[in-house]
Design a protein around this motif. Structure first.
Motif, PDB file in Angstrom:
ATOM      1  N   VAL A  51       0.863  -1.167   0.000  1.00 48.19           N
ATOM      2  CA  VAL A  51       0.000   0.000   0.000  1.00 48.19           C
ATOM      3  C   VAL A  51       0.899   1.216   0.000  1.00 48.19           C
ATOM      4  CG1 VAL A  51      -1.783   1.269   1.222  1.00 48.19           C
ATOM      5  CG2 VAL A  51      -1.772  -1.226   1.299  1.00 48.19           C
ATOM      6  N   VAL A  52       0.787   2.024  -1.015  1.00 47.14           N
ATOM      7  CA  VAL A  52       1.608   3.213  -1.136  1.00 47.14           C
ATOM      8  C   VAL A  52       0.708   4.423  -1.006  1.00 47.14           C
ATOM      9  CG1 VAL A  52       3.231   4.454  -2.596  1.00 47.14           C
ATOM     10  CG2 VAL A  52       3.115   1.970  -2.736  1.00 47.14           C
ATOM     11  N   LEU A  53       0.949   5.238  -0.002  1.00 48.76           N
ATOM     12  CA  LEU A  53       0.111   6.400   0.241  1.00 48.76           C
ATOM     13  C   LEU A  53       0.963   7.654   0.189  1.00 48.76           C
ATOM     14  CD1 LEU A  53      -1.693   4.777   3.217  1.00 48.76           C
ATOM     15  CD2 LEU A  53      -2.712   5.225   1.003  1.00 48.76           C
ATOM     16  N   SER A  54       0.441   8.693  -0.394  1.00 52.40           N
ATOM     17  CA  SER A  54       1.181   9.935  -0.507  1.00 52.40           C
ATOM     18  C   SER A  54       0.307  11.100  -0.093  1.00 52.40           C
ATOM     19  CB  SER A  54       1.651  10.130  -1.946  1.00 52.40           C
ATOM     20  OG  SER A  54       2.283  11.373  -2.091  1.00 52.40           O
ATOM     21  N   CYS A  55       0.925  12.066   0.518  1.00 54.02           N
ATOM     22  CA  CYS A  55       0.227  13.298   0.859  1.00 54.02           C
ATOM     23  C   CYS A  55      -0.132  14.025  -0.427  1.00 54.02           C
ATOM     24  CB  CYS A  55       1.143  14.169   1.725  1.00 54.02           C
ATOM     25  SG  CYS A  55       0.446  15.758   2.158  1.00 54.02           S
ATOM     26  N   VAL A  56      -1.264  14.665  -0.441  1.00 53.68           N
ATOM     27  CA  VAL A  56      -1.651  15.471  -1.588  1.00 53.68           C
ATOM     28  C   VAL A  56      -0.718  16.677  -1.654  1.00 53.68           C
ATOM     29  CG1 VAL A  56      -3.483  16.837  -2.617  1.00 53.68           C
ATOM     30  CG2 VAL A  56      -4.044  14.732  -1.423  1.00 53.68           C
ATOM     31  N   ARG A  57      -0.050  16.838  -2.768  1.00 51.96           N
ATOM     32  CA  ARG A  57       0.905  17.937  -2.932  1.00 51.96           C
ATOM     33  C   ARG A  57       0.517  18.786  -4.133  1.00 51.96           C
ATOM     34  NH1 ARG A  57       6.322  14.411  -2.175  1.00 51.96           N
ATOM     35  NH2 ARG A  57       6.122  14.078   0.051  1.00 51.96           N
ATOM     36  N   VAL A  71       0.477  -7.450  -4.989  1.00 49.64           N
ATOM     37  CA  VAL A  71      -0.528  -6.435  -5.274  1.00 49.64           C
ATOM     38  C   VAL A  71      -0.013  -5.089  -4.785  1.00 49.64           C
ATOM     39  CG1 VAL A  71      -2.897  -5.695  -4.841  1.00 49.64           C
ATOM     40  CG2 VAL A  71      -2.362  -8.135  -4.967  1.00 49.64           C
ATOM     41  N   ALA A  72      -0.052  -4.090  -5.640  1.00 51.82           N
ATOM     42  CA  ALA A  72       0.338  -2.733  -5.250  1.00 51.82           C
ATOM     43  C   ALA A  72      -0.870  -1.828  -5.419  1.00 51.82           C
ATOM     44  CB  ALA A  72       1.483  -2.236  -6.111  1.00 51.82           C
ATOM     45  N   GLN A  73      -1.118  -1.003  -4.423  1.00 50.79           N
ATOM     46  CA  GLN A  73      -2.222  -0.053  -4.481  1.00 50.79           C
ATOM     47  C   GLN A  73      -1.696   1.319  -4.107  1.00 50.79           C
ATOM     48  OE1 GLN A  73      -6.158  -1.600  -3.278  1.00 50.79           O
ATOM     49  NE2 GLN A  73      -4.979  -3.167  -2.220  1.00 50.79           N
ATOM     50  N   VAL A  74      -2.126   2.325  -4.830  1.00 55.38           N
ATOM     51  CA  VAL A  74      -1.673   3.692  -4.600  1.00 55.38           C
ATOM     52  C   VAL A  74      -2.894   4.575  -4.381  1.00 55.38           C
ATOM     53  CG1 VAL A  74      -0.405   5.645  -5.559  1.00 55.38           C
ATOM     54  CG2 VAL A  74       0.294   3.322  -6.130  1.00 55.38           C
ATOM     55  N   LYS A 103      -5.554 -11.942   3.435  1.00 57.35           N
ATOM     56  CA  LYS A 103      -4.949 -13.179   2.951  1.00 57.35           C
ATOM     57  C   LYS A 103      -3.461 -13.015   2.662  1.00 57.35           C
ATOM     58  CE  LYS A 103      -8.969 -13.913   0.322  1.00 57.35           C
ATOM     59  NZ  LYS A 103      -9.463 -14.163  -1.012  1.00 57.35           N
ATOM     60  N   ALA A 104      -2.995 -11.786   2.583  1.00 57.25           N
ATOM     61  CA  ALA A 104      -1.586 -11.532   2.265  1.00 57.25           C
ATOM     62  C   ALA A 104      -0.698 -11.861   3.458  1.00 57.25           C
ATOM     63  CB  ALA A 104      -1.399 -10.068   1.872  1.00 57.25           C
ATOM     64  N   ARG A 105       0.490 -12.355   3.170  1.00 55.47           N
ATOM     65  CA  ARG A 105       1.453 -12.614   4.240  1.00 55.47           C
ATOM     66  C   ARG A 105       1.951 -11.308   4.844  1.00 55.47           C
ATOM     67  NH1 ARG A 105       5.267 -17.580   2.230  1.00 55.47           N
ATOM     68  NH2 ARG A 105       3.635 -19.151   2.350  1.00 55.47           N
ATOM     69  N   HIS A 106       2.082 -10.294   4.019  1.00 55.94           N
ATOM     70  CA  HIS A 106       2.570  -8.997   4.473  1.00 55.94           C
ATOM     71  C   HIS A 106       1.756  -7.897   3.814  1.00 55.94           C
ATOM     72  CE1 HIS A 106       6.119 -11.146   5.892  1.00 55.94           C
ATOM     73  NE2 HIS A 106       6.163 -11.722   4.713  1.00 55.94           N
ATOM     74  N   ASN A 107       1.403  -6.879   4.570  1.00 54.83           N
ATOM     75  CA  ASN A 107       0.760  -5.679   4.047  1.00 54.83           C
ATOM     76  C   ASN A 107       1.697  -4.516   4.378  1.00 54.83           C
ATOM     77  OD1 ASN A 107      -2.213  -6.104   3.062  1.00 54.83           O
ATOM     78  ND2 ASN A 107      -1.926  -7.491   4.773  1.00 54.83           N
ATOM     79  N   CYS A 108       2.567  -4.201   3.455  1.00 54.39           N
ATOM     80  CA  CYS A 108       3.574  -3.159   3.656  1.00 54.39           C
ATOM     81  C   CYS A 108       3.016  -1.839   3.158  1.00 54.39           C
ATOM     82  CB  CYS A 108       4.838  -3.505   2.883  1.00 54.39           C
ATOM     83  SG  CYS A 108       5.459  -5.158   3.255  1.00 54.39           S
ATOM     84  N   TYR A 109       3.416  -0.741   3.806  1.00 56.94           N
ATOM     85  CA  TYR A 109       2.915   0.560   3.368  1.00 56.94           C
ATOM     86  C   TYR A 109       3.918   1.657   3.661  1.00 56.94           C
ATOM     87  CZ  TYR A 109       1.851   1.480   8.275  1.00 56.94           C
ATOM     88  OH  TYR A 109       1.953   1.660   9.628  1.00 56.94           O
ATOM     89  N   ALA A 110       3.696   2.776   2.997  1.00 59.44           N
ATOM     90  CA  ALA A 110       4.447   3.999   3.285  1.00 59.44           C
ATOM     91  C   ALA A 110       3.523   5.177   3.048  1.00 59.44           C
ATOM     92  CB  ALA A 110       5.676   4.109   2.397  1.00 59.44           C
ATOM     93  N   TRP A 111       3.668   6.188   3.872  1.00 61.80           N
ATOM     94  CA  TRP A 111       2.935   7.448   3.722  1.00 61.80           C
ATOM     95  C   TRP A 111       3.927   8.574   3.956  1.00 61.80           C
ATOM     96  CZ3 TRP A 111       2.065  11.402   7.307  1.00 61.80           C
ATOM     97  CH2 TRP A 111       1.210  12.412   6.885  1.00 61.80           C
ATOM     98  N   VAL A 112       3.909   9.558   3.092  1.00 58.77           N
ATOM     99  CA  VAL A 112       4.798  10.705   3.225  1.00 58.77           C
ATOM    100  C   VAL A 112       3.948  11.964   3.242  1.00 58.77           C
ATOM    101  CG1 VAL A 112       6.707  11.986   2.200  1.00 58.77           C
ATOM    102  CG2 VAL A 112       6.658   9.499   2.026  1.00 58.77           C
ATOM    103  N   GLY A 113       4.012  12.674   4.345  1.00 60.71           N
ATOM    104  CA  GLY A 113       3.300  13.940   4.468  1.00 60.71           C
ATOM    105  C   GLY A 113       4.251  15.097   4.318  1.00 60.71           C
ATOM    106  N   SER A 114       3.765  16.306   4.504  1.00 59.21           N
ATOM    107  CA  SER A 114       4.617  17.488   4.329  1.00 59.21           C
ATOM    108  C   SER A 114       5.620  17.651   5.464  1.00 59.21           C
ATOM    109  CB  SER A 114       3.758  18.747   4.189  1.00 59.21           C
ATOM    110  OG  SER A 114       2.927  18.887   5.329  1.00 59.21           O
ATOM    111  N   THR A 115       5.293  17.162   6.675  1.00 57.65           N
ATOM    112  CA  THR A 115       6.212  17.300   7.800  1.00 57.65           C
ATOM    113  C   THR A 115       6.523  15.985   8.504  1.00 57.65           C
ATOM    114  OG1 THR A 115       4.403  17.786   9.320  1.00 57.65           O
ATOM    115  CG2 THR A 115       5.475  19.664   8.260  1.00 57.65           C
ATOM    116  N   SER A 116       5.944  14.887   8.061  1.00 51.69           N
ATOM    117  CA  SER A 116       6.201  13.597   8.699  1.00 51.69           C
ATOM    118  C   SER A 116       5.988  12.472   7.697  1.00 51.69           C
ATOM    119  CB  SER A 116       5.298  13.396   9.912  1.00 51.69           C
ATOM    120  OG  SER A 116       3.949  13.337   9.511  1.00 51.69           O
ATOM    121  N   ALA A 117       6.406  11.274   8.096  1.00 48.40           N
ATOM    122  CA  ALA A 117       6.238  10.098   7.243  1.00 48.40           C
ATOM    123  C   ALA A 117       6.066   8.865   8.131  1.00 48.40           C
ATOM    124  CB  ALA A 117       7.441   9.924   6.333  1.00 48.40           C
ATOM    125  N   ARG A 118       5.373   7.876   7.621  1.00 46.87           N
ATOM    126  CA  ARG A 118       5.161   6.613   8.338  1.00 46.87           C
ATOM    127  C   ARG A 118       5.308   5.475   7.337  1.00 46.87           C
ATOM    128  NH1 ARG A 118       1.364   7.787  12.869  1.00 46.87           N
ATOM    129  NH2 ARG A 118       2.147   9.771  13.602  1.00 46.87           N
TER     130      ARG A 118
END
Length: 93
Positions: free
Chosen positions: A8-14, A35-38, A58-73
């Motif tokens: 799961v790839v998440l991005s801050c609205v820029r 599976v990749a979702q954005v 059902k996935a073995r791993h659900n990996c994600y990233a989120w990048v905001g304007s002042t922080s990221a997870r």
């Protein structure tokens, strides 16, 4: 066929970043499905809600990233440290 990893790839609205509101792609490798979702999320709260909504149980791993304007997870969700979330973050940062 099993779902190997759901990314799961998440991005801050820029502003006019051109990032689609929602996109999904799948790739098969050795009988495993990746599976990749954005999606765009303006806040970490929005990102958490999206992750909960599209997480594949059902996935073995659900990996994600989120990048905001002042922080990221991000999370490797059991993958070896730095092998999933870090490349995702680098791709959207």
């Amino acid at each position: 066929m099993r779902v190997g990893v759901s990314f799961v790839v998440l991005s801050c609205v820029r502003g006019s970043s051109g990032l689609a509101t929602w996109s999904r792609a799948e790739h098969e490798v050795k009988k495993s499905r990746f599976v990749a979702q954005v999606a765009s999320a303006a806040t970490w709260g929005e990102a958490e809600a999206l992750i909960a909504q599209i997480k594949d149980e059902k996935a073995r791993h659900n990996c994600y990233a989120w990048v905001g304007s002042t922080s990221a997870r991000s999370s490797d969700d059991g993958e070896p440290s730095g092998t999933a979330a870090k490349p995702i973050r680098e791709a959207i940062a």
